[in-house]
Design an enzyme around this catalytic site. Structure first.
Site, PDB file in Angstrom:
ATOM      1  N   LYS A  15      -4.462 -20.719  18.669  1.00  0.00           N
ATOM      2  CA  LYS A  15      -3.107 -20.815  19.228  1.00  0.00           C
ATOM      3  C   LYS A  15      -2.556 -19.429  19.547  1.00  0.00           C
ATOM      4  O   LYS A  15      -1.703 -19.289  20.436  1.00  0.00           O
ATOM      5  CB  LYS A  15      -2.181 -21.598  18.291  1.00  0.00           C
ATOM      6  CG  LYS A  15      -1.942 -20.962  16.923  1.00  0.00           C
ATOM      7  CD  LYS A  15      -0.763 -20.004  16.904  1.00  0.00           C
ATOM      8  CE  LYS A  15      -0.695 -19.241  15.600  1.00  0.00           C
ATOM      9  NZ  LYS A  15       0.430 -18.283  15.578  1.00  0.00           N
ATOM     10  N   ALA A  35       8.147 -15.427   9.488  1.00  0.00           N
ATOM     11  CA  ALA A  35       8.464 -14.788   8.212  1.00  0.00           C
ATOM     12  C   ALA A  35       9.961 -14.807   7.923  1.00  0.00           C
ATOM     13  O   ALA A  35      10.383 -15.063   6.791  1.00  0.00           O
ATOM     14  CB  ALA A  35       7.933 -13.356   8.209  1.00  0.00           C
ATOM     15  N   SER A  79       7.570 -14.747  18.067  1.00  0.00           N
ATOM     16  CA  SER A  79       6.117 -14.614  17.955  1.00  0.00           C
ATOM     17  C   SER A  79       5.654 -13.301  18.568  1.00  0.00           C
ATOM     18  O   SER A  79       5.940 -13.005  19.733  1.00  0.00           O
ATOM     19  CB  SER A  79       5.428 -15.785  18.667  1.00  0.00           C
ATOM     20  OG  SER A  79       4.073 -15.476  18.936  1.00  0.00           O
ATOM     21  N   ARG A  80       4.911 -12.514  17.799  1.00  0.00           N
ATOM     22  CA  ARG A  80       4.391 -11.243  18.307  1.00  0.00           C
ATOM     23  C   ARG A  80       3.392 -11.460  19.433  1.00  0.00           C
ATOM     24  O   ARG A  80       3.344 -10.687  20.391  1.00  0.00           O
ATOM     25  CB  ARG A  80       3.750 -10.453  17.166  1.00  0.00           C
ATOM     26  CG  ARG A  80       4.754  -9.924  16.150  1.00  0.00           C
ATOM     27  CD  ARG A  80       4.087  -9.392  14.916  1.00  0.00           C
ATOM     28  NE  ARG A  80       3.421 -10.453  14.160  1.00  0.00           N
ATOM     29  CZ  ARG A  80       2.833 -10.281  12.984  1.00  0.00           C
ATOM     30  NH1 ARG A  80       2.794  -9.086  12.431  1.00  0.00           N
ATOM     31  NH2 ARG A  80       2.265 -11.281  12.356  1.00  0.00           N
ATOM     32  N   ASN A  81       2.582 -12.515  19.326  1.00  0.00           N
ATOM     33  CA  ASN A  81       1.612 -12.803  20.378  1.00  0.00           C
ATOM     34  C   ASN A  81       2.318 -13.188  21.673  1.00  0.00           C
ATOM     35  O   ASN A  81       1.935 -12.745  22.757  1.00  0.00           O
ATOM     36  CB  ASN A  81       0.664 -13.922  19.927  1.00  0.00           C
ATOM     37  CG  ASN A  81      -0.246 -13.482  18.805  1.00  0.00           C
ATOM     38  OD1 ASN A  81      -1.248 -12.816  19.019  1.00  0.00           O
ATOM     39  ND2 ASN A  81       0.100 -13.850  17.572  1.00  0.00           N
ATOM     40  N   SER A  84       5.241 -21.149  11.351  1.00  0.00           N
ATOM     41  CA  SER A  84       6.234 -20.467  10.508  1.00  0.00           C
ATOM     42  C   SER A  84       6.492 -19.068  11.026  1.00  0.00           C
ATOM     43  O   SER A  84       5.592 -18.416  11.550  1.00  0.00           O
ATOM     44  CB  SER A  84       5.738 -20.378   9.057  1.00  0.00           C
ATOM     45  OG  SER A  84       4.534 -19.631   8.990  1.00  0.00           O
ATOM     46  N   ARG A  95       0.821  -1.209   0.000  1.00  0.00           N
ATOM     47  CA  ARG A  95       0.000   0.000   0.000  1.00  0.00           C
ATOM     48  C   ARG A  95       0.861   1.268   0.000  1.00  0.00           C
ATOM     49  O   ARG A  95       0.619   2.214  -0.733  1.00  0.00           O
ATOM     50  CB  ARG A  95      -0.936   0.013   1.210  1.00  0.00           C
ATOM     51  CG  ARG A  95      -1.951   1.139   1.191  1.00  0.00           C
ATOM     52  CD  ARG A  95      -2.710   1.200   2.512  1.00  0.00           C
ATOM     53  NE  ARG A  95      -3.415  -0.034   2.803  1.00  0.00           N
ATOM     54  CZ  ARG A  95      -4.653  -0.306   2.384  1.00  0.00           C
ATOM     55  NH1 ARG A  95      -5.297   0.563   1.623  1.00  0.00           N
ATOM     56  NH2 ARG A  95      -5.238  -1.436   2.718  1.00  0.00           N
ATOM     57  N   LYS A 142      -4.468 -15.234  10.291  1.00  0.00           N
ATOM     58  CA  LYS A 142      -5.059 -16.146  11.268  1.00  0.00           C
ATOM     59  C   LYS A 142      -5.943 -15.365  12.234  1.00  0.00           C
ATOM     60  O   LYS A 142      -5.551 -14.307  12.714  1.00  0.00           O
ATOM     61  CB  LYS A 142      -3.955 -16.862  12.059  1.00  0.00           C
ATOM     62  CG  LYS A 142      -2.988 -17.656  11.187  1.00  0.00           C
ATOM     63  CD  LYS A 142      -1.769 -18.116  11.973  1.00  0.00           C
ATOM     64  CE  LYS A 142      -0.779 -18.828  11.060  1.00  0.00           C
ATOM     65  NZ  LYS A 142       0.462 -19.222  11.774  1.00  0.00           N
ATOM     66  N   GLU A 166      -2.560 -10.472  16.507  1.00  0.00           N
ATOM     67  CA  GLU A 166      -3.863 -11.016  16.119  1.00  0.00           C
ATOM     68  C   GLU A 166      -4.618 -11.619  17.300  1.00  0.00           C
ATOM     69  O   GLU A 166      -5.848 -11.583  17.358  1.00  0.00           O
ATOM     70  CB  GLU A 166      -3.684 -12.084  15.025  1.00  0.00           C
ATOM     71  CG  GLU A 166      -3.095 -11.575  13.721  1.00  0.00           C
ATOM     72  CD  GLU A 166      -4.083 -10.807  12.855  1.00  0.00           C
ATOM     73  OE1 GLU A 166      -5.121 -10.357  13.380  1.00  0.00           O
ATOM     74  OE2 GLU A 166      -3.793 -10.647  11.658  1.00  0.00           O
TER      75      GLU A 166
END
Length: 305
Positions: free
Chosen positions: A170, A119, A233-235, A117, A29, A87, A255
């Site tokens: 998850k 990135a 993992s961001r979460n 996975s 974008r 997700k 997310e």
């Protein structure tokens, strides 16, 4: 040719690995990918949405933005093979990614690419295995061949419900696992949290029609293990910050935050007990403190496993 809508970390990583073997157009974008990597020669970067509309389109946008994109561009996306690369559960409708695709573009094969996975691993060409889920078996076979590479191995399933819910649920459990580590509660507590969290994932997914083997596969258990044990993992990192009482970068997409609310709503609607997911939602929304959340879970009635 493959078109990828969304140049966040995952969309860019897919462009890199697929672009090593075939032409790819990556829509950004703002014109700049989020992941700082060199794009292969076969990857064309564009800020023009229309240029990325190939026969196969990967939808690599945040879950809560997917529905709006599909509705706004339904006429141009109709008839193409659409593969969601996000997700979660849409807060506005309660639908997963393939449900949103089917609603907006009923003439398009609807699929989701999901599983364990990061990135950075995909972009580096490290071996990765993912699940490709679609109820259209012919489209699934074609997409599996088109999207598999020397380093990216895809396994196919028609269980879109199980694949979607595994990837969505998850993230909620990963936040809880991060809280455990951030609060200094130890590895034993994380193992217990992951195991009981997986039981919650199974209860809800099976109630909604998922197959047990899907939850035990890459898109369920595989993704849960990876996300709950790595600070890539961001979460998980978000949960760590919550547990430690530290600030977290608000510009980073997590997310599991939105998914927690949607999951609790689904659980209530179907009469499913999901105490960990409920505590994550309450903690994220500030309805309980961390000590209250821990005490609530540890004081639940004793029962059979």
């Amino acid at each position: 040719m493959i078109g990828i809508l969304g140049a966040g970390a995952f969309g860019t990583a897919l462009a890199v690995t697929l672009g090593r073997e075939q032409p790819v157009t990556l829509w950004a974008r703002g014109g700049t990918p989020r992941l700082a990597v060199d794009l292969p020669e076969q990857v064309q970067l564009t800020a023009d949405f229309g240029e990325a509309l190939a026969g196969t389109v990967l939808l690599a946008v945040p879950m809560q933005a997917l529905g709006g994109l599909l509705r706004a561009e339904a006429a141009r996306l109709q008839g193409r093979a659409l593969v969601a690369c996000c997700k979660g559960v849409d807060l506005a409708t309660g639908l997963g990614p393939t449900g949103l695709i089917a609603e907006a573009c009923p003439g398009s094969p609807a699929a989701i690419l999901t599983g364990p996975s990061f990135a950075a691993d995909i972009a580096r060409g490290l071996p990765t295995a993912l699940t490709l889920a679609t109820q259209d078996e012919a489209a699934g076979e074609a997409l599996q061949r088109q999207l598999s590479t020397a380093a990216l191995r895809l396994y196919r399933t028609t269980d879109t419900v199980g694949a979607e819910l595994g990837g969505a649920l998850k993230n909620v459990i990963a936040i809880a696992a991060g809280v455990v580590i951030g609060a200094g509660l130890g590895q034993s507590a994380r193992a217990a949290l992951m195991t009981r969290g997986y039981a919650e994932m199974q209860r809800l997914a099976l109630a909604l029609g998922a197959r047990p083997e899907t939850l035990a596969g890459l898109s369920g258990l595989g993704d849960l293990v990876l996300t709950c044990t790595s600070d890539q993992s961001r979460n998980f990192r978000y949960g760590q910050a919550l547990g430690a009482g530290a600030a977290f970068d608000g510009s980073v997409t997590v997310e599991g935050r939105a998914t927690a609310r949607a999951v609790v709503d689904l659980a209530v609607r179907h009469g499913i007990d999901m105490p960990i997911a409920a505590m994550v939602d309450a903690l994220v929304e500030g309805r309980v403190t961390l000590p209250q959340a821990i005490q609530s879970l540890l004081s639940r009635p004793l029962k059979q496993e």
